[in-house]
Design a protein around this motif. Structure first.
Motif, PDB file in Angstrom:
ATOM      1  N   MET A 119     -13.902 -13.144 -13.756  1.00  9.06           N
ATOM      2  CA  MET A 119     -13.024 -13.074 -12.595  1.00  9.06           C
ATOM      3  C   MET A 119     -12.344 -11.718 -12.576  1.00  9.06           C
ATOM      4  SD  MET A 119     -12.516 -16.049 -10.825  1.00  9.06           S
ATOM      5  CE  MET A 119     -11.142 -17.144 -10.782  1.00  9.06           C
ATOM      6  N   ASN A 120     -12.162 -11.213 -11.366  1.00 12.69           N
ATOM      7  CA  ASN A 120     -11.479  -9.942 -11.178  1.00 12.69           C
ATOM      8  C   ASN A 120     -10.394 -10.083 -10.129  1.00 12.69           C
ATOM      9  OD1 ASN A 120     -13.023  -8.335 -12.981  1.00 12.69           O
ATOM     10  ND2 ASN A 120     -14.674  -8.281 -11.486  1.00 12.69           N
ATOM     11  N   ARG A 121      -9.458  -9.164 -10.161  1.00  9.47           N
ATOM     12  CA  ARG A 121      -8.417  -9.063  -9.142  1.00  9.47           C
ATOM     13  C   ARG A 121      -8.808  -7.901  -8.232  1.00  9.47           C
ATOM     14  NH1 ARG A 121      -3.642 -10.986  -8.151  1.00  9.47           N
ATOM     15  NH2 ARG A 121      -3.556 -12.115 -10.110  1.00  9.47           N
ATOM     16  N   TYR A 122      -8.885  -8.179  -6.931  1.00  6.90           N
ATOM     17  CA  TYR A 122      -9.295  -7.187  -5.940  1.00  6.90           C
ATOM     18  C   TYR A 122      -8.075  -6.781  -5.120  1.00  6.90           C
ATOM     19  CZ  TYR A 122     -13.962  -8.668  -7.236  1.00  6.90           C
ATOM     20  OH  TYR A 122     -15.097  -8.952  -7.949  1.00  6.90           O
ATOM     21  N   LEU A 123      -7.750  -5.496  -5.147  1.00  3.76           N
ATOM     22  CA  LEU A 123      -6.568  -4.961  -4.465  1.00  3.76           C
ATOM     23  C   LEU A 123      -6.995  -4.263  -3.173  1.00  3.76           C
ATOM     24  CD1 LEU A 123      -3.490  -4.334  -4.581  1.00  3.76           C
ATOM     25  CD2 LEU A 123      -4.101  -2.232  -5.798  1.00  3.76           C
ATOM     26  N   PHE A 124      -6.467  -4.742  -2.050  1.00  2.00           N
ATOM     27  CA  PHE A 124      -6.801  -4.215  -0.730  1.00  2.00           C
ATOM     28  C   PHE A 124      -5.582  -3.589  -0.058  1.00  2.00           C
ATOM     29  CE2 PHE A 124      -9.955  -7.509  -1.354  1.00  2.00           C
ATOM     30  CZ  PHE A 124     -11.093  -7.020  -0.742  1.00  2.00           C
ATOM     31  N   GLN A 125      -5.841  -2.628   0.826  1.00  3.35           N
ATOM     32  CA  GLN A 125      -4.810  -2.111   1.716  1.00  3.35           C
ATOM     33  C   GLN A 125      -4.784  -3.018   2.942  1.00  3.35           C
ATOM     34  OE1 GLN A 125      -6.302   1.828   2.581  1.00  3.35           O
ATOM     35  NE2 GLN A 125      -4.758   2.748   1.270  1.00  3.35           N
ATOM     36  N   TYR A 126      -3.630  -3.096   3.603  1.00  2.00           N
ATOM     37  CA  TYR A 126      -3.561  -3.833   4.862  1.00  2.00           C
ATOM     38  C   TYR A 126      -2.472  -3.234   5.736  1.00  2.00           C
ATOM     39  CZ  TYR A 126       0.657  -6.345   3.355  1.00  2.00           C
ATOM     40  OH  TYR A 126       1.925  -6.659   2.939  1.00  2.00           O
ATOM     41  N   GLU A 127      -2.525  -3.587   7.033  1.00  2.30           N
ATOM     42  CA  GLU A 127      -1.508  -3.153   7.987  1.00  2.30           C
ATOM     43  C   GLU A 127      -1.164  -4.327   8.888  1.00  2.30           C
ATOM     44  OE1 GLU A 127      -0.816   0.028  11.650  1.00  2.30           O
ATOM     45  OE2 GLU A 127      -2.744  -0.046  10.640  1.00  2.30           O
ATOM     46  N   VAL A 128       0.142  -4.537   9.117  1.00  4.90           N
ATOM     47  CA  VAL A 128       0.594  -5.508  10.100  1.00  4.90           C
ATOM     48  C   VAL A 128       0.746  -4.709  11.395  1.00  4.90           C
ATOM     49  CG1 VAL A 128       2.373  -7.150  10.770  1.00  4.90           C
ATOM     50  CG2 VAL A 128       1.773  -6.888   8.353  1.00  4.90           C
TER      51      VAL A 128
END
Length: 70
Positions: free
Chosen positions: A1-10
């Protein structure tokens, strides 16, 4: 298992941020991230734009419990 870090915008708030999910694959993480970000930002999924995957981190068996949670 891995942790996936994403960018996001509201979109409505012009707010940018980062959020991660633990998943078996990048595809699984990508399918979960929109719903989770919308939930934590108290907005609709249509108001969230998911950006690029920033990094993948090995998920380890860490358990943290806050003092007031027990």
């Amino acid at each position: 298992m891995n942790r996936y870090l994403f960018q996001y915008e509201v979109l409505s708030l012009k707010k940018e941020g980062e959020f991660s999910v633990v998943a078996q694959s990048e595809e699984e993480a990508a399918s979960q991230i929109l719903e989770r970000v919308a939930d934590i930002e108290f907005t609709d999924e249509e108001d969230v734009k998911i950006g690029k995957l920033i990094k993948v981190i090995e998920a380890k068996d860490h358990y943290y419990e806050c003092e007031g949670c027990t």
